[in-house]
Enzyme design. Structure first.
Site, short mmCIF file in Angstrom:
data_model
loop_
_atom_site.label_atom_id
_atom_site.label_comp_id
_atom_site.label_asym_id
_atom_site.label_seq_id
_atom_site.Cartn_x
_atom_site.Cartn_y
_atom_site.Cartn_z
CD GLU A 192 -1.79 -2.36 0.79
OE1 GLU A 192 -2.14 -2.89 -0.29
OE2 GLU A 192 -1.15 -2.96 1.66
CG ASN A 276 -1.89 -5.09 -3.07
OD1 ASN A 276 -1.56 -5.57 -1.97
ND2 ASN A 276 -1.73 -3.81 -3.36
CG ASP A 318 -5.95 -5.08 -1.51
OD1 ASP A 318 -4.78 -5.26 -1.82
OD2 ASP A 318 -6.36 -5.14 -0.34
#
Length: 600
Positions: A192, A276, A318
């Site tokens: 992230e 991801n 995700d």
């Protein structure tokens, strides 16, 4: 202290010291009285041969003893038991305790690292740690700040440390180290934050780096041979990753490696998954984004890739691909196979040949899954092995700044990292699952090192038109891709399962219950409410002739991030806070190990 900056006997080519390290860990894993690795064994089955506790007497379990960790927030992972010593870890600040099982759990030593608390601000989804590893008379800890530490198992003295990443770039660690032969492996977190994922092997002896394999980028840095590394039976080809990204996006492309690793000693292959791609806005990264969302099979000695399989090309939701890969031997279509079984975040349960990477089964393990109709199994099709995406639930096809609604599962998947179990007695996999859907709105975002690089707003809710809860605990036949039974739960089952030779399967719930069910029928046989929600993984061991079952409780993780971090905005915690708001009515923060046994 030295600072460094950068089921078989050991192979004959290894040194005597190396062979001892390998053999010692193998002997621990062969002994059901001990619990020497987070997934119970190299195959990741989380199955124990201990059978004092059975489906007939498990109802008589009671608390034998407890231990407070002194730390709040999410307690993932499980203790290890080596000989007569139990090793317990905590979330940040990642304290480690060695407890004497022969002396009422007396603390033999403790390790309390001094970490910069700033790392908390760049840890996605709580300050969890998934546990310790053991090998060569050392305990290995991966700290949140990416310090990999080797501790003397008897004294707790630091043997060596090595820095595996830079928190200033958003690189953190939540995963458990993994010991194979003369090496200790560890991944990296931070998808992230635009972190480029990698797996690194360090030499146990001194912490020097043996190899590092990136998830994205040039073949040489990924440890890929274009002609020998295979994908669905074909050579991967030159620059397979580079060709699947626009420009240099692969450099901040995610594919982090914060999940679990398993190992086949006969094939000398390790198996792990990549997470991801970055960002969560798919419009900003055209292409398949290889090799995010991928099962990787690599040579344990060199790190060279044997085969890959990308489960969710060009991820739009995700659906990290880091969940455990369980190694089982079982017949598929009448043919005995060496299998790898994984329950992906994307809601499909996959069964592959673990030697070749051939795809054998890909079926939904939660009927609510709707983002794809199926995985194409036609080997002659150009869509072979690819999920068939439904346009209505495609966040890219719906467009930027558009709220795509009713996607199932939610970003935390039909199962996150909470590991499953497998019983060779029943031939079934036991899977803790999330029964959660989401709305997802992608937006354009720019990259800045050490800053969030998400680019989507999410909200989560229970799967509609179902039992109303947010979880199920299921039994799965990996040969056919069928759910054999399913137990509804009010909240996601965020605890790792344990199967035993006593025909009992254990798991924990977010409200804090340890539950025991019949391995064949799923009938609930026992439950006990621990002081806090359980996101830890159940384990078992034997001491002084008596079998014990133990689990860490301490609510948190992605599902419990609202409670753990005191968040109240429904869209915070990447959408989880609103979805799990009711959890605060059932449990509170804690940090405790609870150990169970039958009465004398």
């Amino acid at each position: 202290m030295k600072k460094v900056t950068f089921g078989v006997v050991a192979a004959l080519c290894l040194s005597t010291a190396t062979a001892y390290a390998n053999d010692a860990l193998m002997e621990v894993m062969k002994d059901p009285k001990q619990f020497g690795t987070q997934l119970g064994n190299y195959a990741g089955t989380r199955y124990s041969e201990l059978d004092q506790i059975t489906k007939d007497n498990v109802k008589d379990l009671s608390v034998a003893w407890t231990f407070s960790t002194g730390v709040l927030r999410g307690h993932e992972g499980a203790p290890l038991v080596i000989g007569d010593i139990m090793y317990v870890h905590t979330p940040f600040p990642n304290n480690v305790y060695a407890l004497d099982l022969n002396n009422e759990g007396k603390i033999l030593w403790r390790y309390q690292p001094q970490q910069n608390a700033d790392v908390i601000g760049v840890m996605c989804c709580d300050t969890v740690n998934r546990g310790l590893a053991y090998g060569d008379d050392m305990i290995f800890l991966g700290q949140a700040d990416n310090t990999l530490v080797a501790l003397d198992a008897k004294t707790g003295a630091v043997k060596w440390t090595v820095q595996n990443g830079d928190p200033a770039k958003g690189e953190t660690n939540t995963s458990a180290p993994f010991v194979v032969k003369d090496k200790v492996l560890i991944g990296i977190s931070g998808g992230e934050y635009g972190v480029r994922g990698y797996m690194t092997a360090y030499n146990i002896k001194d912490g020097s780096q043996a190899w590092r394999a990136y998830s994205t980028g040039p073949d040489a840095e990924m440890l890929v041979d274009p002609e020998k590394t295979m994908v669905l039976g074909k050579p991967i080809g030159a620059d397979s990753s580079l060709k699947s990204w626009e420009g240099d996006q692969w450099q901040i492309g995610g594919g982090t490696t914060w999940g679990w690793t398993t190992y086949d000693p006969d094939l000398n292959l390790i198996y792990y998954g990549t997470g991801n791609p970055s960002t969560w806005n798919p419009a900003q990264r055209p292409g398949d984004n290889k090799w995010s969302m991928t099962i990787m099979a690599r040579d344990a000695d060199t790190g060279m890739a044997k085969w890959f399989y990308q489960k969710t090309p060009h991820d739009e939701w995700d659906f990290d691909g880091v969940n455990e890969h369980v190694l089982i031997d079982k017949a598929v279509d009448g043919k005995d196979r060496k299998l790898i079984v994984t329950f992906d975040r994307n809601g499909f349960g996959y069964t592959l040949d673990r030697e070749t990477g051939e795809l054998l089964v890909a079926k939904k393990y939660d009927p609510a899954v709707n983002w794809a109709t199926e995985v194409n199994m036609d080997k002659n099709s150009d869509q072979y092995g690819r999920p068939q995406v439904v346009a209505q639930y495609s966040t890219e096809q719906q467009g930027e700044d558009v709220n795509t609604t009713g996607i199932c599962p939610a970003a935390l998947g039909s199962k996150d990292q909470q590991p499953s179990a497998y019983s060779p007695k029943t031939g079934l996999n036991y899977v803790p699952t999330n029964h959660v859907c989401m709305d997802y709105e992608p937006f354009r975002v720019s990259y800045s090192a050490g800053q969030p690089y998400v680019g989507a707003t999410l909200s989560m809710f229970p799967a509609p038109n179902s039992h109303g809860g947010m979880g199920n605990f299921i039994a799965w036949d990996a040969a056919t891709g069928e759910i054999k039974w399913s137990l509804p739960e009010q909240f996601s089952v965020w605890s790792g399962a344990l199967a035993t030779a006593g025909d009992v399967v254990f798991y924990g719930t977010l409200e804090g219950y340890l539950k025991a069910v019949d391995a064949t029928t799923g009938e609930e046989l026992y439950k006990f409410k621990t002081p806090s929600g359980i996101i830890g993984n159940v384990m078992t061991y034997e001491n002084a002739g008596k079998q014990y079952v133990a689990v860490l409780s301490g609510v948190g993780g992605w599902a419990g991030i609202g409670l753990a971090a005191g968040l109240t905005n429904a869209n915070d915690g990447l959408g989880a806070v609103g979805g799990y708001a009711a959890l605060s009515d059932y449990t509170a923060l804690g940090g405790q190990l609870t150990v169970f046994a039958l009465p004398n």
